[in-house]
Structure formats: structure tokens, C-alpha cells
Design an enzyme around this catalytic site. Structure first.
Site, PDB file in Angstrom:
ATOM      1  N   LYS A 141       0.836  -1.204   0.000  1.00  0.00           N
ATOM      2  CA  LYS A 141       0.000   0.000   0.000  1.00  0.00           C
ATOM      3  C   LYS A 141       0.872   1.256   0.000  1.00  0.00           C
ATOM      4  O   LYS A 141       0.654   2.182  -0.795  1.00  0.00           O
ATOM      5  CB  LYS A 141      -0.929   0.020   1.205  1.00  0.00           C
ATOM      6  CG  LYS A 141      -1.806   1.276   1.263  1.00  0.00           C
ATOM      7  CD  LYS A 141      -2.624   1.323   2.523  1.00  0.00           C
ATOM      8  CE  LYS A 141      -1.797   1.733   3.717  1.00  0.00           C
ATOM      9  NZ  LYS A 141      -1.412   3.192   3.656  1.00  0.00           N
ATOM     10  N   ASP A 160      -6.469   1.255   1.762  1.00  0.00           N
ATOM     11  CA  ASP A 160      -6.416   1.427   3.215  1.00  0.00           C
ATOM     12  C   ASP A 160      -7.797   1.106   3.771  1.00  0.00           C
ATOM     13  O   ASP A 160      -8.645   0.536   3.085  1.00  0.00           O
ATOM     14  CB  ASP A 160      -5.968   2.849   3.578  1.00  0.00           C
ATOM     15  CG  ASP A 160      -6.994   3.913   3.179  1.00  0.00           C
ATOM     16  OD1 ASP A 160      -8.018   3.568   2.540  1.00  0.00           O
ATOM     17  OD2 ASP A 160      -6.780   5.093   3.516  1.00  0.00           O
TER      18      ASP A 160
END
Length: 230
Positions: A141, A160
Site C-alpha cells: 500500500k 487502506d
């Protein structure tokens, strides 16, 4: 997402659309709706270089961008780049970033990452996904955020908690694992839309489609959302 079988009428019947038939259309509506709501897709972390963005993104794990932005001005003034942070004292760095949470592991990883960037990448943040995720404390991420925001490289959709929540609520993914959610979204959305979509989903999750008490009557995605009407 489930569809109820429609009752037959006379000798003819209409088959319910499959999820694969519905999702691309829904994905297009989501992309278009968010583009209208947030025409300028922005990252809310404050930074002035690729290195600062990397540090800020690492600090943002389980922490708000607002809190990170309160910490980083003093942090970057004390240690402007990887060369300075590589020789920072662990205790001093921990104290500086304590309010972001997980301060011991974050401080250790940042110091190790600074040293690795100096040793392996000539002091520059590498514009490469695999190279980034080899750095301590940098997951997929974080790497996707840095590549998209700093280099304009669409290496994937950064997922997220906000992106995962919206993807599930809207019906674009039923997965719980962030990488599975990312895969679902990347399958449905064109690559040239990945970077802005990531940022717009985060913004929408913070401002409208919140975890608690989402403001559905003000949501541009309400016509496409599984939650509405539940």
C-alpha cells in the site's frame, strides 16, 4: 451482491444479471461520481520530496494524516533527508514521532530504510514497486501511494481502511484482504484511473462515507451503493 430470481411471466422469463455484468457499469458510475465530487484528487499528507512522502506515508499507518502533518515539520527540520535520518538516535526519533503510534517500530524501520536507500539506491527513493517493498516498514500500500503520488506511476490501487470499506459497501468487492480488494478494483477500473481513484476513495471515506454514521443523503454514490435502503 445477490439478485432475487424474477418470477416468470407467461412463457418468457428474464434472467438476473450476473455480478460480472453489473460490476463494470457500477465501477464506471463510481469513477465518474467521485471525479465530479473531487475534481482535484489530492493526497492530504504534506511533503516536499519523494523521501518526505515516503516517511510521511510510513508514519500514517494506523494514524491520521492530520496527526502526521503535525509531526513531520519538526521531523524534517531535524533530519531533512535519508543521510541525516540514517544516523539519528533511536530514542530521539521515537520521541519525535510518538504521537503517531507504533513509534518504536516506525522509528526503527525509518532508520533502516534510510540506510538501505543510501546503500542500495544512491540516496534516492527508487521508483520501483519491488524495490520499495523490500524497504523495512514499506508494504504494498505504501509503495503504491509513493509511486502514484510522487512519480505518477500507476502500480496499483492503494487500499487502506477507507478504500476497503467503500469497495465493500458499494459492491465492487466482497473481499476482506486488502490485496484481494485491490485486485478486484484493478480488474474493474482502467489503469489510467488507478491513482486518482485511490485518492478519491480515501477523501470520500473521510468526508462522507465514514465508518460510523455515513452521510448517505449527501453521497454522490448513493444510487450505486448496496448500503442505501438497508
Amino acid at each position: 451482491m445477490r439478485y432475487r430470481k424474477r418470477p416468470s411471466c407467461g412463457s418468457s422469463s428474464v434472467a438476473a444479471p450476473s455480478i460480472t455484468e453489473v460490476k463494470p457499469t457500477r465501477a464506471d458510475l463510481v469513477v465518474d461520481g467521485l471525479a465530479r465530487a473531487y475534481p482535484v484528487a489530492v493526497c492530504e499528507l504534506d511533503y516536499r520530496s519523494e523521501w518526505q512522502l515516503l516517511v510521511a506515508t510510513v508514519l500514517s499507518a494506523q494514524c491520521t494524516d492530520q496527526r502526521v502533518n503535525q509531526v513531520t515539520p519538526a521531523l524534517f527540520a531535524r533530519w531533512p533527508g535519508p543521510a541525516e535520518l540514517a544516523v539519528a538516535e533511536q530514542d530521539e526519533l521515537e520521541a519525535m514521532i510518538r504521537s503517531t503510534g507504533l513509534h518504536r517500530s516506525k522509528a526503527k524501520n525509518l532508520r533502516m530504510t534510510a540506510n538501505r536507500i543510501l546503500a542500495d539506491h544512491d540516496g534516492e527513493v527508487p521508483p520501483d514497486l519491488e524495490a520499495l517493498i523490500e524497504l523495512p516498514g514499506v508494504g504494498r500500500k505504501t509503495a503504491k501511494v509513493v509511486l502514484g503520488e510522487a512519480f505518477g506511476i500507476a502500480s496499483g490501487i492503494a487500499v487502506d481502511t477507507h478504500v476497503k470499506r467503500l469497495a465493500n459497501r458499494i459492491g465492487l468487492s466482497t473481499a476482506d484482504d486488502p490485496e484481494r480488494v485491490a485486485h478486484d478494483l484493478e480488474t474493474l477500473v482502467r489503469r489510467d484511473q488507478w491513482i486518482d481513484l485511490s485518492k478519491r476513495l480515501v477523501l470520500h471515506g473521510r468526508r462522507v462515507c465514514r465508518a460510523r454514521r455515513p452521510v448517505c443523503d449527501q453521497c454522490v454514490l448513493a444510487p450505486s451503493c448496496d448500503r442505501v435502503g438497508l
